[in-house]
Design an enzyme around this catalytic site. Structure first.
Site, PDB file in Angstrom:
ATOM      1  N   ARG A  16       0.835  -1.206   0.000  1.00 11.71           N
ATOM      2  CA  ARG A  16       0.000   0.000   0.000  1.00 11.71           C
ATOM      3  C   ARG A  16       0.868   1.253   0.000  1.00 11.71           C
ATOM      4  O   ARG A  16       2.095   1.171  -0.019  1.00 11.71           O
ATOM      5  CB  ARG A  16      -0.956  -0.017   1.193  1.00 11.71           C
ATOM      6  N   LEU A  17       0.176   2.408   0.060  1.00 10.27           N
ATOM      7  CA  LEU A  17       0.853   3.706   0.046  1.00 10.27           C
ATOM      8  C   LEU A  17       0.887   4.286   1.452  1.00 10.27           C
ATOM      9  O   LEU A  17      -0.092   4.194   2.193  1.00 10.27           O
ATOM     10  CB  LEU A  17       0.117   4.679  -0.883  1.00 10.27           C
ATOM     11  N   TYR A  99      24.784  -1.095  -1.054  1.00  7.11           N
ATOM     12  CA  TYR A  99      24.946  -1.837  -2.312  1.00  7.11           C
ATOM     13  C   TYR A  99      23.848  -1.386  -3.270  1.00  7.11           C
ATOM     14  O   TYR A  99      22.793  -0.929  -2.828  1.00  7.11           O
ATOM     15  CB  TYR A  99      24.940  -3.351  -2.078  1.00  7.11           C
ATOM     16  N   GLY A 103      17.006  -1.681  -1.003  1.00  4.13           N
ATOM     17  CA  GLY A 103      15.703  -1.011  -1.072  1.00  4.13           C
ATOM     18  C   GLY A 103      15.785   0.393  -0.485  1.00  4.13           C
ATOM     19  O   GLY A 103      16.348   0.595   0.598  1.00  4.13           O
ATOM     20  N   ILE A 104      15.200   1.359  -1.212  1.00  4.56           N
ATOM     21  CA  ILE A 104      15.248   2.745  -0.739  1.00  4.56           C
ATOM     22  C   ILE A 104      14.502   2.892   0.589  1.00  4.56           C
ATOM     23  O   ILE A 104      14.874   3.717   1.433  1.00  4.56           O
ATOM     24  CB  ILE A 104      14.684   3.715  -1.818  1.00  4.56           C
ATOM     25  N   ASP A 105      13.475   2.069   0.819  1.00  9.79           N
ATOM     26  CA  ASP A 105      12.755   2.114   2.100  1.00  9.79           C
ATOM     27  C   ASP A 105      13.675   1.718   3.245  1.00  9.79           C
ATOM     28  O   ASP A 105      13.654   2.329   4.314  1.00  9.79           O
ATOM     29  CB  ASP A 105      11.501   1.233   2.059  1.00  9.79           C
ATOM     30  N   ARG A 106      14.516   0.725   2.996  1.00  6.12           N
ATOM     31  CA  ARG A 106      15.425   0.255   4.049  1.00  6.12           C
ATOM     32  C   ARG A 106      16.500   1.313   4.324  1.00  6.12           C
ATOM     33  O   ARG A 106      16.841   1.583   5.486  1.00  6.12           O
ATOM     34  CB  ARG A 106      16.075  -1.058   3.627  1.00  6.12           C
ATOM     35  N   ASP A 125      11.766  -3.820   9.780  1.00  8.42           N
ATOM     36  CA  ASP A 125      10.572  -3.357   9.055  1.00  8.42           C
ATOM     37  C   ASP A 125       9.625  -4.538   8.897  1.00  8.42           C
ATOM     38  O   ASP A 125       9.884  -5.447   8.104  1.00  8.42           O
ATOM     39  CB  ASP A 125      10.962  -2.782   7.696  1.00  8.42           C
TER      40      ASP A 125
HETATM   41  N1  LIG Z   1      -5.057  -1.644   6.728  1.00  8.05           N
HETATM   42  C1  LIG Z   1      -4.089  -2.492   6.367  1.00  8.05           C
HETATM   43  N2  LIG Z   1      -3.918  -2.803   5.073  1.00  8.05           N
HETATM   44  C2  LIG Z   1      -2.940  -3.643   4.684  1.00  8.05           C
HETATM   45  N3  LIG Z   1      -2.072  -4.212   5.540  1.00  8.05           N
HETATM   46  C3  LIG Z   1      -2.195  -3.939   6.849  1.00  8.05           C
HETATM   47  C4  LIG Z   1      -3.196  -3.060   7.325  1.00  8.05           C
HETATM   48  N4  LIG Z   1      -3.060  -2.964   8.662  1.00  8.05           N
HETATM   49  C5  LIG Z   1      -2.019  -3.748   9.012  1.00  8.05           C
HETATM   50  N5  LIG Z   1      -1.501  -4.359   7.929  1.00  8.05           N
HETATM   51  C6  LIG Z   1      -0.376  -5.289   7.945  1.00  8.05           C
HETATM   52  O1  LIG Z   1       0.708  -4.624   7.365  1.00  8.05           O
HETATM   53  C7  LIG Z   1       1.522  -5.546   6.644  1.00  8.05           C
HETATM   54  C8  LIG Z   1       2.088  -4.792   5.472  1.00  8.05           C
HETATM   55  O2  LIG Z   1       2.917  -3.796   6.030  1.00  8.05           O
HETATM   56  P1  LIG Z   1       3.099  -2.350   5.408  1.00  8.05           P
HETATM   57  O3  LIG Z   1       4.176  -1.731   6.213  1.00  8.05           O
HETATM   58  O4  LIG Z   1       1.812  -1.652   5.290  1.00  8.05           O
HETATM   59  O5  LIG Z   1       3.573  -2.815   3.954  1.00  8.05           O
HETATM   60  P2  LIG Z   1       4.381  -2.166   2.777  1.00  8.05           P
HETATM   61  O6  LIG Z   1       5.144  -0.991   3.331  1.00  8.05           O
HETATM   62  O7  LIG Z   1       5.243  -3.281   2.348  1.00  8.05           O
HETATM   63  O8  LIG Z   1       3.383  -1.742   1.743  1.00  8.05           O
HETATM   64  C9  LIG Z   1       0.648  -6.733   6.277  1.00  8.05           C
HETATM   65  O9  LIG Z   1       1.314  -7.940   6.627  1.00  8.05           O
HETATM   66  C10 LIG Z   1      -0.588  -6.552   7.149  1.00  8.05           C
HETATM   67  O10 LIG Z   1      -0.715  -7.598   8.073  1.00  8.05           O
HETATM   68  C1  LIG Z   2      12.840  -5.953   0.885  1.00  8.22           C
HETATM   69  C2  LIG Z   2      11.741  -5.107   0.270  1.00  8.22           C
HETATM   70  C3  LIG Z   2      10.930  -5.972  -0.704  1.00  8.22           C
HETATM   71  C4  LIG Z   2      10.807  -4.624   1.405  1.00  8.22           C
HETATM   72  O1  LIG Z   2       9.675  -4.011   0.854  1.00  8.22           O
HETATM   73  P1  LIG Z   2       8.318  -3.833   1.687  1.00  8.22           P
HETATM   74  O2  LIG Z   2       8.022  -5.128   2.335  1.00  8.22           O
HETATM   75  O3  LIG Z   2       8.584  -2.788   2.731  1.00  8.22           O
HETATM   76  O4  LIG Z   2       7.284  -3.402   0.710  1.00  8.22           O
HETATM   77  C5  LIG Z   2      12.336  -3.843  -0.429  1.00  8.22           C
HETATM   78  O5  LIG Z   2      13.128  -3.147   0.474  1.00  8.22           O
HETATM   79  C6  LIG Z   2      13.151  -4.220  -1.637  1.00  8.22           C
HETATM   80  O6  LIG Z   2      12.616  -4.468  -2.695  1.00  8.22           O
HETATM   81  N1  LIG Z   2      14.506  -4.268  -1.462  1.00  8.22           N
HETATM   82  C7  LIG Z   2      15.444  -4.561  -2.511  1.00  8.22           C
HETATM   83  C8  LIG Z   2      16.419  -5.617  -2.108  1.00  8.22           C
HETATM   84  C9  LIG Z   2      17.309  -5.253  -0.939  1.00  8.22           C
HETATM   85  O7  LIG Z   2      16.977  -4.367  -0.123  1.00  8.22           O
HETATM   86  O8  LIG Z   2      18.379  -5.884  -0.803  1.00  8.22           O
HETATM   87  K   LIG Z   3       8.299  -0.851   3.993  1.00  8.97           K
END
Ligand SMILES: Nc1ncnc2c1ncn2[C@@H]1O[C@H](COP(=O)(O)OP(=O)(O)O)[C@@H](O)[C@H]1O
Ligand SMILES: CC(C)(COP(=O)(O)O)[C@@H](O)C(=O)NCCC(=O)O
Ligand SMILES: [K+]
Length: 258
Positions: A16-17, A99, A103-106, A125
């Protein structure tokens, strides 16, 4: 940037966003949405806002400047039409020893956590994937690990077997019996106790290397996992920081120009 200038930060995860409204350098509020269809993205770019966005956005000059951190390239592509958009890359994050495919999130969560809480730091995370990412006192990436997140583990068991049901995590209340006598409890037990033991093992291994390091947990499953950890390993949770906004902290302290 003007200290009160409003702008939006958007983290695109695999589920999700994740949105943050900044007023200058201050994170004002955050919210999550599902992925948005192309037509809605066009509307946002034309200065309209959405019902599930915070009401105060109606009072701001839209479209707001937008900074995106994404680990989903197909989703990033949908935002290229937005009038004032900047996509953050690893080069914008001052973290050292990264490297190229990190992932940019990490990177952002680790950087944000380190800047605010101090280096060395370990970030967990608990998102779609569950990741561990650590940095040393010199702001170098030490490394980490990636495994299927909690929701993904249940989904995979439900989808890839014929006799296992799909469990809905919203129905989980407390820890299941470890030696379970029915199928849903057995799935819960296997996934949850194994994941918690793994998290404990990674954290203690990190503390062997960096005894005084802070450890922070973020992501959609952070609260559920923290509560379970508190029951099983209270000595771990006593030192574990729950913080949903690490990526927004990282975005706010990275080098990019809107
Ligand atoms: N409203 C929601 N919608 C989707 N996932 C949710 C929600 N609330 C909690 N979660 C939990 O969040 C996890 C996904 O984490 P999240 O940090 O939102 O994902 P990402 O950043 O990868 O999009 C899922 O495993 C789910 O159990
Ligand atoms: C590991 C991840 C899939 C996590 O993504 P998320 O579960 O937060 O959506 C993301 O950080 C990613 O695609 N990373 C690239 C590979 C790496 O970090 O080594
Ligand atoms: K994330």
């Amino acid at each position: 940037m003007n200290i009160h200038k409003p702008w939006l930060a958007l983290e695109i995860g695999n589920s999700r966003l994740h949105w943050g409204l900044f007023l200058g350098e201050t994170l004002d509020c955050t919210w999550n949405t599902d992925y948005l269809p192309d037509s809605v993205i066009q509307q946002l770019g034309n200065g309209r806002t959405l019902d599930n966005f915070p009401a105060k956005i109606f009072t701001l000059p839209c479209p707001l400047p937008l900074v995106i951190a994404s680990v989903v390239p197909s989703q990033t592509a949908l935002w290229q039409s937005y009038p004032n958009v900047k996509v953050i890359t690893l080069e914008n994050v001052p973290l050292k020893n990264t490297y190229p495919t990190l992932g940019i999130d990490r990177a952002l969560a680790l950087w944000g956590a380190g800047i605010k809480l101090g280096f060395p730091i370990l970030v967990i995370d608990a998102g779609t994937a569950l990741t561990f990412t650590g940095a040393d006192s010199q702001q170098n990436l030490v490394g980490g690990a990636i495994l299927p997140g909690l929701g993904l583990q249940f989904a995979t068991l439900g989808q890839k077997t014929s006799q296992l049901p799909q469990l809905e995590m919203q129905t989980f209340t407390s820890l299941p019996p470890r030696f379970a006598q029915n199928t849903p409890d057995a799935i819960q037990s296997g996934v949850i106790y194994t994941l918690l033991a793994g998290i404990k093992d990674f954290i203690t291994a990190w503390w062997d290397l960096y005894p005084n390091s802070k450890v922070a947990i973020k992501g959609g499953d952070r609260t559920l996992l923290f509560n379970y950890l508190q029951t099983l390993y209270p000595e771990i949770t006593a030192r574990l920081i729950v913080e949903p906004n690490l990526i927004f902290w990282g975005i706010a302290t990275s080098n990019y120009h809107l």
